[in-house]
Design an enzyme around this catalytic site. Sequence first.
Site, PDB file in Angstrom:
ATOM      1  N   CYS A  51       0.633  -1.217   0.124  1.00 53.36           N
ATOM      2  CA  CYS A  51      -0.001   0.101   0.084  1.00 53.36           C
ATOM      3  C   CYS A  51       0.817   1.156  -0.041  1.00 53.36           C
ATOM      4  CB  CYS A  51      -0.802  -0.146   1.190  1.00 53.36           C
ATOM      5  SG  CYS A  51      -2.111   1.352   1.447  1.00 53.36           S
TER       6      CYS A  51
ATOM      7  N   CYS B 239      -0.376   5.483   7.727  1.00 51.86           N
ATOM      8  CA  CYS B 239      -1.397   4.667   8.180  1.00 51.86           C
ATOM      9  C   CYS B 239      -1.107   3.723   9.117  1.00 51.86           C
ATOM     10  CB  CYS B 239      -2.261   4.240   7.022  1.00 51.86           C
ATOM     11  SG  CYS B 239      -3.490   3.021   7.512  1.00 51.86           S
TER      12      CYS B 239
ATOM     13  N   CYS C 159      -1.602  -1.699   8.851  1.00 49.96           N
ATOM     14  CA  CYS C 159      -1.131  -2.893   8.353  1.00 49.96           C
ATOM     15  C   CYS C 159       0.498  -2.745   8.833  1.00 49.96           C
ATOM     16  CB  CYS C 159      -1.493  -2.971   6.775  1.00 49.96           C
ATOM     17  SG  CYS C 159      -3.097  -3.038   6.447  1.00 49.96           S
TER      18      CYS C 159
ATOM     19  N   CYS D 164      -6.185   2.917  -0.535  1.00 51.58           N
ATOM     20  CA  CYS D 164      -6.143   1.655   0.464  1.00 51.58           C
ATOM     21  C   CYS D 164      -6.106   0.327  -0.316  1.00 51.58           C
ATOM     22  CB  CYS D 164      -7.246   1.860   1.387  1.00 51.58           C
ATOM     23  SG  CYS D 164      -7.350   0.305   2.655  1.00 51.58           S
TER      24      CYS D 164
ATOM     25  N   GLN E 195     -17.992 -11.015  10.233  1.00 53.95           N
ATOM     26  CA  GLN E 195     -16.240 -11.145   9.799  1.00 53.95           C
ATOM     27  C   GLN E 195     -16.422 -10.223   8.707  1.00 53.95           C
ATOM     28  OE1 GLN E 195     -14.138 -12.063  11.972  1.00 53.95           O
ATOM     29  NE2 GLN E 195     -15.179 -13.661  13.222  1.00 53.95           N
TER      30      GLN E 195
ATOM     31  N   TYR F 106     -22.581 -14.528  22.861  1.00 52.33           N
ATOM     32  CA  TYR F 106     -22.239 -13.372  22.083  1.00 52.33           C
ATOM     33  C   TYR F 106     -22.631 -13.918  20.606  1.00 52.33           C
ATOM     34  CZ  TYR F 106     -19.536 -12.730  26.023  1.00 52.33           C
ATOM     35  OH  TYR F 106     -19.070 -12.491  27.389  1.00 52.33           O
TER      36      TYR F 106
ATOM     37  N   GLU G 123     -27.191 -11.972  23.171  1.00 49.71           N
ATOM     38  CA  GLU G 123     -26.625 -11.013  22.284  1.00 49.71           C
ATOM     39  C   GLU G 123     -27.007  -9.819  23.048  1.00 49.71           C
ATOM     40  OE1 GLU G 123     -24.346  -8.358  20.447  1.00 49.71           O
ATOM     41  OE2 GLU G 123     -24.134 -10.586  19.823  1.00 49.71           O
TER      42      GLU G 123
ATOM     43  N   ASP H  72     -18.304 -16.631  21.269  1.00 46.83           N
ATOM     44  CA  ASP H  72     -17.690 -15.853  20.220  1.00 46.83           C
ATOM     45  C   ASP H  72     -17.565 -14.274  20.764  1.00 46.83           C
ATOM     46  OD1 ASP H  72     -16.654 -14.531  18.155  1.00 46.83           O
ATOM     47  OD2 ASP H  72     -17.941 -15.224  16.603  1.00 46.83           O
TER      48      ASP H  72
ATOM     49  N   CYS I  75     -10.899 -13.843  18.851  1.00 42.44           N
ATOM     50  CA  CYS I  75     -10.175 -12.873  17.978  1.00 42.44           C
ATOM     51  C   CYS I  75      -8.781 -12.047  18.719  1.00 42.44           C
ATOM     52  CB  CYS I  75     -10.988 -11.879  17.471  1.00 42.44           C
ATOM     53  SG  CYS I  75     -11.440 -10.616  18.704  1.00 42.44           S
TER      54      CYS I  75
END
Length: 515
Positions: A93, A105, A108, A190, A339, A367, A388, A447, A474
């Site tokens: 990028c 930025c 990443c 981007c 996701q 969740y 939730e 989750d 995650c």
Amino acid sequence: MGRRWRPAERHATLPLMHDCLDLALDGLAHDGRGIGHLKDTDRPGERGLTVFVAGGLPGQVVRCRVKARKARFLEAELVAVLRPAADAVPPLCPHAAAGTSAPGCGGCPLQTMPYASQLEWKTRLARDALTRIGALDAGEVAAAWERTVPSPALTGFRNRMTFAFGTGGAGLVLGQRSRGGPDVVPTPDCALLPPGGRELLGAAQEAAAQSGLPAWRASERRGRGKTGACGFWRFLTLRQGWLAGETEPRWWALCLTSPGNRAERAAVRTLGERLLAVGGVSRMGGFIHEERSRDDALASGERRVLCLDSGGAENRDAAILHLPLGARSFALDAASFFQVNTGAAELLAQTVMSMAPQCGRGLLDVYCGVGAPGQLIASDYMTVLGMESDRRCVALAERNAADAGLDGWRYLTGDAGALLQRLARGARLPALDKGHKFPTWYTALLDPPRGGLAPAALGALLHLAPEHILYVSCNPATLARDAAKLSSTYTLKRLTAVDLFPHTPHLECCSLWRR
């Protein structure tokens, strides 16, 4: 101003703030910072004080500036890469500003690292967290670890991206937060956006700038005082999905602002109409305007003000889009969690389905979001209870369950910890049929957000004692924290990782635990 740079081996005492050091980096922290060590002049050959370098990567020799001094380590920021890593690749990028102190930025940080090396480091960090934070046996983790699944795509893979409004040299800009700071860096090219997103991003920035309204800025501490938040434009979220029955994707845009008057809200509507007029691969499915009054940098709306369909008419259902997962199509709101890597999300769903125990008894889906991936394993269970906190997601989960013909499902809105505690006490939960009784829970599907399980939720879950726990995380660090408590009652049986976020240190982990 700090003192002139000095080679690290000359430091007999702890460097001062703003000192510049030359370091060889040989490690990677869980947040993507490079790790180096000062040379110990008293004990040659031994590692000295650890230095975390924001913007640095393993294999580089860097010049860095000390930003914080701690008792056991230093924090520094990259000034320049004196020697790149031997296997370094060009950044994907143009907004990366890799190898310099320029405010590039911050999205990443690993993109000059070959993708195979990214996977190796992320796997190492996840396994290290489970043994170091979770206190699990290294042999147990190695035996349970099956593989790390790579992302199918390395560019253009995100179906959802949020951009911040800010102020630049040319006025109002729209982009990403800079590396290590609150400033906004314009990111018109981007590399993570699919085709069509860049055109919408440029049109939105132009329309916002033409309004004459300022970008929002959070309050700042200056001396003994605190400046107040000010400004109007906050965030723009671009999301790609499908309308029901269509085969070509469309875009949804959600604009978040501070509360506005009639003229300010009209400016947002003008921006939305400008985006809706863009055609081709940038064709829109809907535009949503939400407001947030709190003095924080969260990109989450408190009030929905406007919802326009593809024709520009006000229609609250225009915020609904569909995304594919596991041979299903799930309805979600433009503001709902799902996701963001469409291809890798499919691999994650396949992983969950392959790991889920097959049984006809009860499933707890904690969740649950809009029902995925819990509904993908629904056929193996007679009774399912989903939880939730987002009421809008619960309504969509019920809709998705009905569309799939799933019977025996119940969904509850509320805090997972409070609901699980009530369930553990045997109390009747809201929104359930009177007299409805649940079986012994065979599997709990978890989750949670990046913060992991709330203590109340984890404690109640251990009291309910399902036979299996399938934990989708995650954040390996919070998974490891929760694993330390789970391991007192459960044994880790299977562990697989899926990379949903190439070029970042983030990694999704699926772990199966058996009581």
